[in-house]
Enzyme design. Structure first.
Site, PDB file in Angstrom:
ATOM      1  N   ASN A 113      44.302  42.200  44.946  1.00 33.13           N
ATOM      2  CA  ASN A 113      44.685  43.586  44.687  1.00 33.13           C
ATOM      3  C   ASN A 113      46.186  43.750  44.875  1.00 33.13           C
ATOM      4  O   ASN A 113      46.840  44.511  44.168  1.00 33.13           O
ATOM      5  CB  ASN A 113      43.944  44.528  45.636  1.00 33.13           C
ATOM      6  N   ASP A 147      50.905  46.477  45.081  1.00 35.02           N
ATOM      7  CA  ASP A 147      49.735  46.246  44.231  1.00 35.02           C
ATOM      8  C   ASP A 147      50.125  45.527  42.943  1.00 35.02           C
ATOM      9  O   ASP A 147      51.096  45.904  42.277  1.00 35.02           O
ATOM     10  CB  ASP A 147      49.074  47.577  43.870  1.00 35.02           C
ATOM     11  N   ASP A 204      38.595  40.897  48.490  1.00 32.15           N
ATOM     12  CA  ASP A 204      39.099  41.929  49.386  1.00 32.15           C
ATOM     13  C   ASP A 204      39.339  43.232  48.627  1.00 32.15           C
ATOM     14  O   ASP A 204      39.953  43.245  47.570  1.00 32.15           O
ATOM     15  CB  ASP A 204      40.414  41.456  50.010  1.00 32.15           C
ATOM     16  N   GLU A 231      33.989  43.185  48.788  1.00 28.55           N
ATOM     17  CA  GLU A 231      34.073  44.222  49.820  1.00 28.55           C
ATOM     18  C   GLU A 231      34.264  45.578  49.148  1.00 28.55           C
ATOM     19  O   GLU A 231      35.345  45.900  48.679  1.00 28.55           O
ATOM     20  CB  GLU A 231      35.249  43.953  50.762  1.00 28.55           C
TER      21      GLU A 231
END
Length: 483
Positions: A121, A172, A202, A238
């Site tokens: 990410n 990001d 993640d 996640e």
């Protein structure tokens, strides 16, 4: 399906007597989550390392874990490692790439899979991609998302602002950029071709912070890309969110998403223990299965971002054990945070959840991560608990063993069995030609239950399950497995 299960005989509660394993070569496993820095120091510098994990593989496998999840192992400026500055190397504090390769080989020889964190990410602000992007490099500028004015979730660099929802140290990536996706594919290819068995993703909800469907689609792209290099690559994501949204993420085709509704102090497991409610737990079994559908549920009690299991269960050893027993009866892959098997604790302060694994004496644990405020240990370390047949550790071991002995517990279809006691739950699980019955006493009182079948294993916080003619006498917080 594997061959017929051969039992070593009835294993009464209070005795560490185990059933013969009946493992299947698929993506169902008991996973053990490791923060390498705090697990095992092999070279005396006070920092846990990859060789330390390799040293303890026999311990992990003996506990019944058939998979390990290594939290970030890449070079990073932080103690936690979730701001990666080089995806193709190992954190020098943890060792070398050769050490990783040796760990992988040794784990596979012992029947243990290895997955690692894939943090895409964002990168570290020290990653060469970002430093080039911030300097205006034409190639790398579009690797990140920039704005000439402030927006929510952005941080400032010079006269511009860059998207960085987690923190300014974690810019990001622009996941719509085909060049960025090419970089991520190369990263996955590199680790999978080494023999890594998969990835933990993640923060999947942050891939596209304002567009949930695009985040789901990106998870699909990751899974589709991973299987190009390992057709059996296991991907677990996640998504720290509610049941409905997790169900949506499963539409990506990823193998698993962590079942956050089952975890923490207000989750299905803790609620079932604290209310002594068979009905609550049975409902949760259906929820967990429905979320995953045709894929693999991933229930857990806690992880590195939450309070530890012992704290969630009020430091009560009986509740700590019983909670893990309930976790173990779910379908899918369970995940255990290192040290929970000995009742380690940690507050809501992030570093406190990552203190050194207690193998023997507190003075021998690894150096505390920066920011730790407490290094309290309320139960004995591994060495002592291994020798105590009634320890938390040995309870965990029996639970994992039962999951490994009966494929239907991880994979089976469930059916509620008739029972009139609101404190007792009885249900069956069927996979292929194997059916087991599971009976659980949620009460703090002894119960006598009428049930057919042969008692194969009792799992108790104290005492033992006793079988009569068509009945079971079950102590408090006990579980019986019948064939």
């Amino acid at each position: 399906m594997a061959g017929v299960l051969s039992l070593l005989g009835f294993a009464a509660c209070g005795k560490v007597s185990l059933l013969e394993e009946n493992l299947i070569d698929d993506n169902y496993d008991n996973y053990y989550e490791i923060f390498v820095r705090s697990f095992r120091d092999s070279d005396g510098d006070g920092v846990g390392d990859l060789n330390g994990v390799t040293e303890k593989l026999d311990y992990i496998r003996d506990l019944g874990y058939t998979g390990i999840w290594l939290m970030p192992i890449h070079p990073s400026p932080s103690y936690h490692g979730y701001d990666v500055k080089d995806y193709y190397n190992v954190n020098p504090n943890y060792g070398t790439m050769e050490d990783y390769d040796n760990l992988l080989t040794a784990a596979h020889e012992k029947g243990i899979k290895v997955i690692i964190d894939l943090v895409v990410n964002h990168t570290s602000s020290q990653h060469p991609w970002f430093t080039a992007s911030a300097s205006g490099d034409a190639k790398y500028r579009s690797y990140y998302t920039w704005s000439s004015s402030y927006k929510e979730g952005y941080n400032k660099n010079g006269n511009s602002y860059y998207e960085s929802w987690f923190s300014g140290d974690m810019p990001d990536l622009n996941l719509d950029n085909s060049a960025v996706r090419g970089e991520i594919e190369n990263i996955m290819k590199f680790w999978l071709e080494k023999g890594t068995d998969g990835f933990r993703l993640d923060g999947v909800m942050y891939y596209y912070k304002t567009d949930g469907q695009k985040s789901v689609d990106f998870c699909k792209w990751i899974k589709d890309t991973a299987v190009k290099y390992n057709e059996n690559a296991y991907i677990v994501g996640e998504a720290w969110t509610n049941r409905s949204t997790i169900t949506d993420f499963y539409k990506s085709g990823c193998d698993s998403f962590f079942c956050f509704p089952a975890a923490q102090a207000d989750g299905y497991i803790a609620s079932s223990v604290n209310t002594q409610s068979a009905a609550t737990y049975w409902s949760s079994i259906k929820y967990v299965n429905d979320m995953a559908g045709q894929y693999i549920p991933a229930p857990f009690i806690c992880n590195h971002d939450t309070g530890r299991a012992a704290g969630i269960m009020q430091r009560d050893p009986e509740k700590i054990k019983f909670a893990y027993g309930l976790l173990s009866m779910y379908s899918g892959n369970t995940f255990t945070y290192y040290g929970d098997e000995i009742g380690m604790i940690g507050s809501q302060n992030d570093p406190d959840k990552r203190i050194g694994m207690l193998w023997d004496k507190p003075e021998n644990v690894t150096k505390a991560p920066p920011g730790v405020t407490s290094t309290e240990y309320i139960f004995d370390g591994v060495d002592k608990q291994l020798k105590d047949k009634n320890s938390i550790l040995n309870y965990y071991k029996v639970c994992n063993n039962v999951r490994n002995a009966f494929p239907s517990i991880m994979r089976g279809t469930t059916k509620l069995l008739a029972n009139d006691d609101p404190y007792v739950l009885a249900f069956s699980k069927t996979y292929g030609d194997e059916t087991v019955k599971i009976v659980i006493n949620f009460s703090t009182e002894k119960k006598t239950v009428t049930v057919d079948g042969k008692l194969a294993q009792g799992i108790c916080v104290s005492g033992s399950v006793k079988q009569g003619s068509g009945t079971l006498t079950m102590p408090k917080y006990s579980i019986a497995i019948l064939t």
